[in-house]
Design a protein around this motif. Structure first.
Motif, mmCIF file in Angstrom:
data_model
loop_
_atom_site.group_PDB
_atom_site.id
_atom_site.type_symbol
_atom_site.label_atom_id
_atom_site.label_comp_id
_atom_site.label_asym_id
_atom_site.label_seq_id
_atom_site.Cartn_x
_atom_site.Cartn_y
_atom_site.Cartn_z
ATOM 1 N N GLU A 184 1.028 -1.209 0.020
ATOM 2 C CA GLU A 184 -0.088 -0.178 -0.123
ATOM 3 C C GLU A 184 0.789 1.103 -0.112
ATOM 4 O O GLU A 184 1.818 1.323 0.522
ATOM 5 C CB GLU A 184 -0.970 -0.080 1.188
ATOM 6 C CG GLU A 184 -2.148 1.128 1.432
ATOM 7 C CD GLU A 184 -2.893 1.140 0.055
ATOM 8 O OE1 GLU A 184 -2.215 1.759 -0.806
ATOM 9 O OE2 GLU A 184 -3.992 0.974 0.117
ATOM 10 N N SER A 185 0.099 2.407 -0.699
ATOM 11 C CA SER A 185 1.364 3.487 -0.813
ATOM 12 C C SER A 185 1.498 4.248 0.496
ATOM 13 O O SER A 185 0.727 3.936 1.535
ATOM 14 C CB SER A 185 0.194 4.440 -1.768
ATOM 15 O OG SER A 185 0.869 5.787 -1.559
ATOM 16 N N VAL A 186 2.407 4.562 0.766
ATOM 17 C CA VAL A 186 2.946 5.640 1.904
ATOM 18 C C VAL A 186 1.903 6.607 2.077
ATOM 19 O O VAL A 186 1.773 7.170 3.425
ATOM 20 C CB VAL A 186 4.343 5.870 1.811
ATOM 21 C CG1 VAL A 186 4.434 7.139 0.776
ATOM 22 C CG2 VAL A 186 4.935 6.382 3.045
ATOM 23 N N ALA A 187 1.220 7.151 1.246
ATOM 24 C CA ALA A 187 0.321 8.039 1.319
ATOM 25 C C ALA A 187 -0.937 7.708 2.057
ATOM 26 O O ALA A 187 -1.633 8.578 2.638
ATOM 27 C CB ALA A 187 -0.103 8.796 -0.092
ATOM 28 N N ARG A 188 -1.080 6.334 2.348
ATOM 29 C CA ARG A 188 -2.245 5.697 2.940
ATOM 30 C C ARG A 188 -2.020 5.789 4.356
ATOM 31 O O ARG A 188 -0.931 4.615 4.674
ATOM 32 C CB ARG A 188 -2.637 4.544 2.578
ATOM 33 C CG ARG A 188 -3.495 4.683 0.989
ATOM 34 C CD ARG A 188 -4.689 5.774 0.916
ATOM 35 N NE ARG A 188 -5.181 5.869 -0.209
ATOM 36 C CZ ARG A 188 -6.473 6.255 -0.416
ATOM 37 N NH1 ARG A 188 -7.433 6.348 0.568
ATOM 38 N NH2 ARG A 188 -6.946 6.485 -1.557
ATOM 39 N N VAL A 189 -2.502 6.401 5.368
ATOM 40 C CA VAL A 189 -2.331 6.240 6.760
ATOM 41 C C VAL A 189 -3.199 5.493 7.512
ATOM 42 O O VAL A 189 -2.912 4.481 8.399
ATOM 43 C CB VAL A 189 -1.988 7.625 7.528
ATOM 44 C CG1 VAL A 189 -1.694 7.456 9.003
ATOM 45 C CG2 VAL A 189 -0.679 8.359 6.713
#
Lengths: 227, 166
Positions: A184-189
């Protein structure tokens, strides 16, 4: 004729049971580790490259894999959306960088770029994306049969969904076994992306980059921030 | 001090207007800002207030393939919440204020900026109207550098999956 229909339904039922049976979502991540003791190396990787941020993250992961031990993973193929000229330029630059690295042991022709039509352009209506989606599925099948990857590495761009679904069904039909690893993208927290939600069902391993997501999704795995 | 303002590939009128205001101009004078560069996205922009100050160099442009050189030259970056810009700035060890773009629907990127602000890697500004206050009270020394990632972690994860010994 009746008999034929019966056989066909039984066949479909068996496929359905098999698909449900191998769905990774039933299993814990530790059970998803490949069981074979000795894997034939090099392990060929198929990587789906998408828009902007995803591309940068994926290339960083691949760079790490190729820097460490080039004889292990040296066969890397890329899938990129046909309309995404920017990503293609970035991949070509990435390949060139690796080839120019003096410590590299690799020979030529271990990188290939395949272009597939995008299933959905931003802002396109639902109806008008049916045909492109079908086309995307057929191109995905073509690339998967041609490259026969051991590892499908995906991280979220829309194009990765048809490719991953195809890879899963190829496995259902015993035609090839491709392990799907999703990052999963690092932008998804705190929340998964749409691709993430779909891949959560069919990916063998599911990596997230923040503890918030790790705590929320039991199948996810966390090994720290990767980008 | 040099400031770089970047809005990404869309537009962010509120942010640009706040930066181009008398209030912000006075603050910049106080902080000794000598140069400001604005990347305005899809929007054409002609500075009004900023042009009044003769000691301030103002540069504007709409879009460029890479903002790397502008980040490199700046001492402070004011940016939208895009992950790419955030990580590019933090890796260049530049202080960063992220201003949330309210006009973008379903903006999951605020998650990332909020999280990184919580860990003190950047300043987070929920609304462009708060930017002057945050800029006024900014304490750059309070920021912590973002730790580098280690590619070995992912490499061993993959090796481990395929039962490959190092």
């Amino acid at each position: 004729m009746n008999l034929l229909i019966k056989f066909f339904s039984i066949f479909l039922l068996i496929i359905f049971i098999r698909a449900v049976y191998i769905l990774p979502i039933w299993k814990r991540p530790t059970q998803m580790k490949t069981k074979r003791q000795k894997y034939k190396i090099p392990i060929s990787i198929l990587s789906v490259i998408g828009s902007g941020g995803h591309t940068a993250e994926m290339l960083k992961l691949l760079d790490g894999l190729l820097q460490k031990d080039r004889t292990r993973y040296y066969q890397v193929n890329f899938i990129v959306a046909k309309t995404d000229k920017n990503s293609k330029i970035k991949i070509e630059k990435f390949i060139q960088n690796i080839r120019e690295n003096p410590t590299s042991l690799i020979q030529k022709n271990q990188f290939k770029i395949f272009e597939i039509p995008r299933s959905r352009e931003v802002g396109q209506s639902f109806i008008s994306c049916i045909l492109p989606t079908i086309r995307a599925f057929f191109s995905s099948l073509f690339v998967l049969f041609k490259t026969k990857p051991k590892l499908l590495l995906v991280n979220g761009p829309g194009t990765c969904v048809p490719v991953s679904i195809c890879a899963f069904f190829i496995r259902v039909l015993f035609l090839n076994k491709t392990d799907i690893i999703y990052v999963e993208s690092v932008a998804r927290v705190k929340s998964l992306s749409l691709s993430g939600l779909i891949l959560y069902i069919i990916a063998d391993r599911f990596l997230v980059q923040w503890t918030e997501l790790y705590q929320k999704y039991s199948k996810s795995e966390y090994i720290g921030r990767l980008f | 001090m040099k400031i770089f303002v970047t809005v990404g590939t869309t537009k962010f009128t509120e942010l640009i207007n706040i930066v181009d205001s008398q209030e912000f101009l006075q603050l910049m004078k106080k902080k000794g800002v000598t140069e400001i560069t604005l990347q305005t996205g899809t929007e054409e922009f002609e500075p009004k207030e900023l042009k009044k100050e003769t000691n301030l160099t103002v540069k504007t442009f709409k879009l460029v393939p890479s903002i790397e050189e502008y980040i490199e030259k700046a001492d402070l970056i004011i940016s939208h919440g895009g992950a790419g810009t955030i990580f590019e700035s933090l890796r260049a060890k530049k202080p960063l204020i992220v201003v949330v773009n309210d006009s973008l629907m379903d903006n999951h990127q605020t998650e990332l900026a909020e999280k990184l602000a919580e860990e003190k890697h950047l300043f987070y500004c929920e609304n462009s109207s708060f930017l002057p206050t945050i800029f006024k009270n900014i304490e750059i020394d309070g920021l912590l550098p973002l730790p580098d990632t280690n590619p070995d972690k992912f490499n061993s994860f993959i090796d481990n999956h395929f039962n490959l010994k190092i």
